[in-house]
Scaffold this active site. Structure first.
Site, PDB file in Angstrom:
ATOM      1  N   LYS A 143       0.873  -1.188   0.000  1.00 16.38           N
ATOM      2  CA  LYS A 143       0.000   0.000   0.000  1.00 16.38           C
ATOM      3  C   LYS A 143       0.899   1.222   0.000  1.00 16.38           C
ATOM      4  CE  LYS A 143      -4.361  -1.021   2.287  1.00 16.38           C
ATOM      5  NZ  LYS A 143      -5.192  -0.713   3.449  1.00 16.38           N
ATOM      6  N   GLU A 237      -7.484  -5.651  -0.783  1.00  9.97           N
ATOM      7  CA  GLU A 237      -8.548  -5.352   0.175  1.00  9.97           C
ATOM      8  C   GLU A 237      -9.924  -5.445  -0.496  1.00  9.97           C
ATOM      9  OE1 GLU A 237      -7.302  -2.094   2.635  1.00  9.97           O
ATOM     10  OE2 GLU A 237      -9.119  -2.197   3.818  1.00  9.97           O
ATOM     11  N   ASN A 246      -7.159  -2.851   9.730  1.00 12.36           N
ATOM     12  CA  ASN A 246      -7.575  -1.485  10.077  1.00 12.36           C
ATOM     13  C   ASN A 246      -8.120  -1.382  11.498  1.00 12.36           C
ATOM     14  OD1 ASN A 246      -6.895  -0.419   7.599  1.00 12.36           O
ATOM     15  ND2 ASN A 246      -8.884  -0.930   6.708  1.00 12.36           N
TER      16      ASN A 246
HETATM   17  N1  NAD Z   1       1.560   1.499   3.748  1.00 16.52           N
HETATM   18  C1  NAD Z   1       1.056   0.925   4.804  1.00 16.52           C
HETATM   19  O1  NAD Z   1       0.547  -0.200   4.722  1.00 16.52           O
HETATM   20  C2  NAD Z   1       1.130   1.623   6.131  1.00 16.52           C
HETATM   21  C3  NAD Z   1       0.820   0.935   7.291  1.00 16.52           C
HETATM   22  C4  NAD Z   1       0.959   1.585   8.512  1.00 16.52           C
HETATM   23  C5  NAD Z   1       1.402   2.891   8.546  1.00 16.52           C
HETATM   24  N2  NAD Z   1       1.681   3.556   7.390  1.00 16.52           N
HETATM   25  C6  NAD Z   1       2.160   4.943   7.409  1.00 16.52           C
HETATM   26  O2  NAD Z   1       3.420   4.968   8.069  1.00 16.52           O
HETATM   27  C7  NAD Z   1       3.635   6.276   8.601  1.00 16.52           C
HETATM   28  C8  NAD Z   1       4.177   6.160   9.987  1.00 16.52           C
HETATM   29  O3  NAD Z   1       5.385   5.468   9.933  1.00 16.52           O
HETATM   30  P1  NAD Z   1       6.488   5.577  11.097  1.00 16.52           P
HETATM   31  O4  NAD Z   1       5.818   5.425  12.396  1.00 16.52           O
HETATM   32  O5  NAD Z   1       7.575   4.675  10.716  1.00 16.52           O
HETATM   33  O6  NAD Z   1       6.889   7.106  11.050  1.00 16.52           O
HETATM   34  P2  NAD Z   1       8.045   7.915  10.323  1.00 16.52           P
HETATM   35  O7  NAD Z   1       8.371   7.357   9.008  1.00 16.52           O
HETATM   36  O8  NAD Z   1       7.637   9.338  10.384  1.00 16.52           O
HETATM   37  O9  NAD Z   1       9.286   7.716  11.288  1.00 16.52           O
HETATM   38  C9  NAD Z   1       9.201   8.184  12.600  1.00 16.52           C
HETATM   39  C10 NAD Z   1      10.446   8.948  13.016  1.00 16.52           C
HETATM   40  O10 NAD Z   1      11.489   8.032  13.257  1.00 16.52           O
HETATM   41  C11 NAD Z   1      12.691   8.477  12.641  1.00 16.52           C
HETATM   42  N3  NAD Z   1      13.482   7.277  12.338  1.00 16.52           N
HETATM   43  C12 NAD Z   1      13.224   6.361  11.392  1.00 16.52           C
HETATM   44  N4  NAD Z   1      14.071   5.327  11.514  1.00 16.52           N
HETATM   45  C13 NAD Z   1      14.910   5.617  12.529  1.00 16.52           C
HETATM   46  C14 NAD Z   1      15.994   4.941  13.142  1.00 16.52           C
HETATM   47  N5  NAD Z   1      16.363   3.718  12.741  1.00 16.52           N
HETATM   48  N6  NAD Z   1      16.618   5.537  14.171  1.00 16.52           N
HETATM   49  C15 NAD Z   1      16.223   6.747  14.607  1.00 16.52           C
HETATM   50  N7  NAD Z   1      15.192   7.442  14.086  1.00 16.52           N
HETATM   51  C16 NAD Z   1      14.544   6.859  13.056  1.00 16.52           C
HETATM   52  C17 NAD Z   1      12.209   9.235  11.443  1.00 16.52           C
HETATM   53  O11 NAD Z   1      13.175  10.107  11.004  1.00 16.52           O
HETATM   54  C18 NAD Z   1      10.971   9.932  11.986  1.00 16.52           C
HETATM   55  O12 NAD Z   1      11.318  11.101  12.658  1.00 16.52           O
HETATM   56  C19 NAD Z   1       2.298   6.977   8.540  1.00 16.52           C
HETATM   57  O13 NAD Z   1       2.333   7.922   7.497  1.00 16.52           O
HETATM   58  C20 NAD Z   1       1.310   5.870   8.206  1.00 16.52           C
HETATM   59  O14 NAD Z   1       0.190   6.312   7.467  1.00 16.52           O
HETATM   60  C21 NAD Z   1       1.555   2.935   6.193  1.00 16.52           C
END
Ligand code: NAD
Ligand code: ZN
Length: 377
Positions: A143, A237, A246
């Site tokens: 996705k 889906e 979800n």
């Molecule tokens: N495509 C999908 O199926 C799916 C599923 C769930 C969530 N998402 C999406 O994912 C996003 C959230 O992802 P997230 O929680 O990974 O957030 P993110 O990508 O914003 O990362 C969170 C923070 O962690 C930092 N970071 C990343 N890796 C790091 C590391 N190894 N060490 C230190 N800092 C690090 C990043 O710089 C950022 O500040 C949302 O936009 C959500 O909609 C997509």
């Protein structure tokens, strides 16, 4: 090291989970034969911390490497950023065999995926997730998404990566707030599909918060297998099976959006959404007090939010953070009405009948949704 296969016919791919396996990335890419020119989308921190190691390993195996740094906030999931990245790739793409490596959390993963899916009508991409949330969830399943002002993930494609490589060592530099956010998704998997995983979390959440490698590998493998299994059965889906992922996201997304994406992060909002969905299940007589209590206790133990704080000021290990928008019941409800989970104008919730057992329910009265949200504010 463990390999999990996502069986999707011609679009099948492997998820490799292990410790200190980033250096093996070139080996796996070479085996895929997807190109010679790696275009790595990442952020400044990850570039500085791990970029050199990655670059050296790739160059040693004969790949050319170009990094594209994007801001590490949700704002990167925008058409503006897609445009910036596409133009950069097009400017760089002269007699090249480009493939994309998404090296980051879910934001970079979703952005990289959408870019890979539309550049020249699709080029190969690889997910190297660096957050717990991305390793257990967003990197798997294809996705891709960008956000609109009206709501999150409103525009996207289904486009499978060619490989997911999850190196749990990368999670060491993740701050505690992000680690907990990822744990919300892990808890979600336990609730929707895996009683044993839920019990493991009840007994071992401290090992995870203390970043013990065996605990990390266990949860990343387990969740990757669950997600792979669900995606295999319902890639786009369409059959209602993937919908269970979800769970906690209907109101979770609304809370995230109502805070202007600068309040609760995705995982925190999902934890609140899980509590709301569990409470709705309880109100409809589907869930026992005991199961509700177990869910609430685990979320409390892990240190995820249980109450929606209207004027969010969080004290996390990186300091005091403040949120732009005040969270109100009406703000959350407004965002909820923009959710794409509505079907024929009827709302649609993933609810639970116990830990490990889901049921999709439509047309939940607004009164119940309001009651549940009020209990959390
Ligand atoms: N495509 C999908 O199926 C799916 C599923 C769930 C969530 N998402 C999406 O994912 C996003 C959230 O992802 P997230 O929680 O990974 O957030 P993110 O990508 O914003 O990362 C969170 C923070 O962690 C930092 N970071 C990343 N890796 C790091 C590391 N190894 N060490 C230190 N800092 C690090 C990043 O710089 C950022 O500040 C949302 O936009 C959500 O909609 C997509
Ligand atoms: Zn999620």
């Amino acid at each position: 090291m463990r390999t999990i296969k996502v069986n999707l016919g011609k679009r099948s791919y492997k998820i490799i989970v292990g410790t200190d396996i980033l250096k093996e990335l070139p080996k796996y890419i070479s085996a895929l034969g997807i190109g010679k020119d790696a275009y790595i989308i990442t952020n400044k921190f990850l570039r500085i911390k791990y970029g050199k190691k990655m670059e050296e390993a790739l160059k040693k195996s004969g790949f050319s490497v170009r990094f594209k740094l994007v801001p590490d906030t949700e704002t990167s999931k925008s058409f503006n950023m897609v445009n910036v990245v596409l133009n950069d790739i097009a400017g760089y793409d002269k007699r090249k065999q480009i493939f994309i490596i998404s090296f980051g959390g879910g934001v970079i993963g979703d952005l990289s995926g959408i870019v890979a899916s539309i550049y020249k009508r699709g080029i190969p991409y690889i997910q190297v997730p660096t957050t717990l949330l991305a390793q257990v969830d967003s990197s798997i399943g294809g996705k891709t998404a960008v956000d609109l002002n009206q709501g999150k993930n409103l525009v996207g494609t289904f486009y499978q990566p060619r490989l997911v490589l999850s190196d749990v060592e990368l999670l060491r530099t993740l701050d505690l707030r992000q680690l907990k956010a990822g744990l919300a998704e892990v808890i979600k998997y336990g609730i929707i599909k895996d009683k044993q995983l839920f019990s493991y979390l009840e007994n071992h959440f401290l090992d995870i918060l203390e970043r013990k490698t065996p605990a990390f590998t266990f949860i990343v493998r387990r969740c990757s297998s669950i997600k792979a299994g669900i995606v295999e059965k319902d890639e786009k889906e369409e059959k209602g099976l993937r919908t269970i992922l979800n769970f906690g996201h209907t109101l979770g997304h609304a809370i995230e959006a109502a805070g202007g994406f600068r309040g609760y992060n995705h995982g925190e909002a999902v934890a609140l959404g899980i509590l709301c969905a569990a409470l709705i299940s309880k109100k409809l007589g589907m869930l026992s007090d005991e199961s509700l209590l177990r869910i609430e206790s685990l979320i409390r133990a892990v240190g995820l939010p249980r109450k929606i704080i209207p004027r969010n000021r969080f004290l996390f290990d990186e300091g005091l953070q403040s949120c732009g928008k005040k969270l109100t019941l009406s703000g959350i409800l407004k965002a909820y009405y923009h959710d794409k989970k509505f079907k024929n104008a009827r709302n649609r919730f993933v609810l639970i009948q116990g830990i490990g057992k889901t049921k999709i329910v439509e047309d939940i009265p607004l009164r119940i949704i309001k009651e549940v949200l009020r209990r959390r504010i």
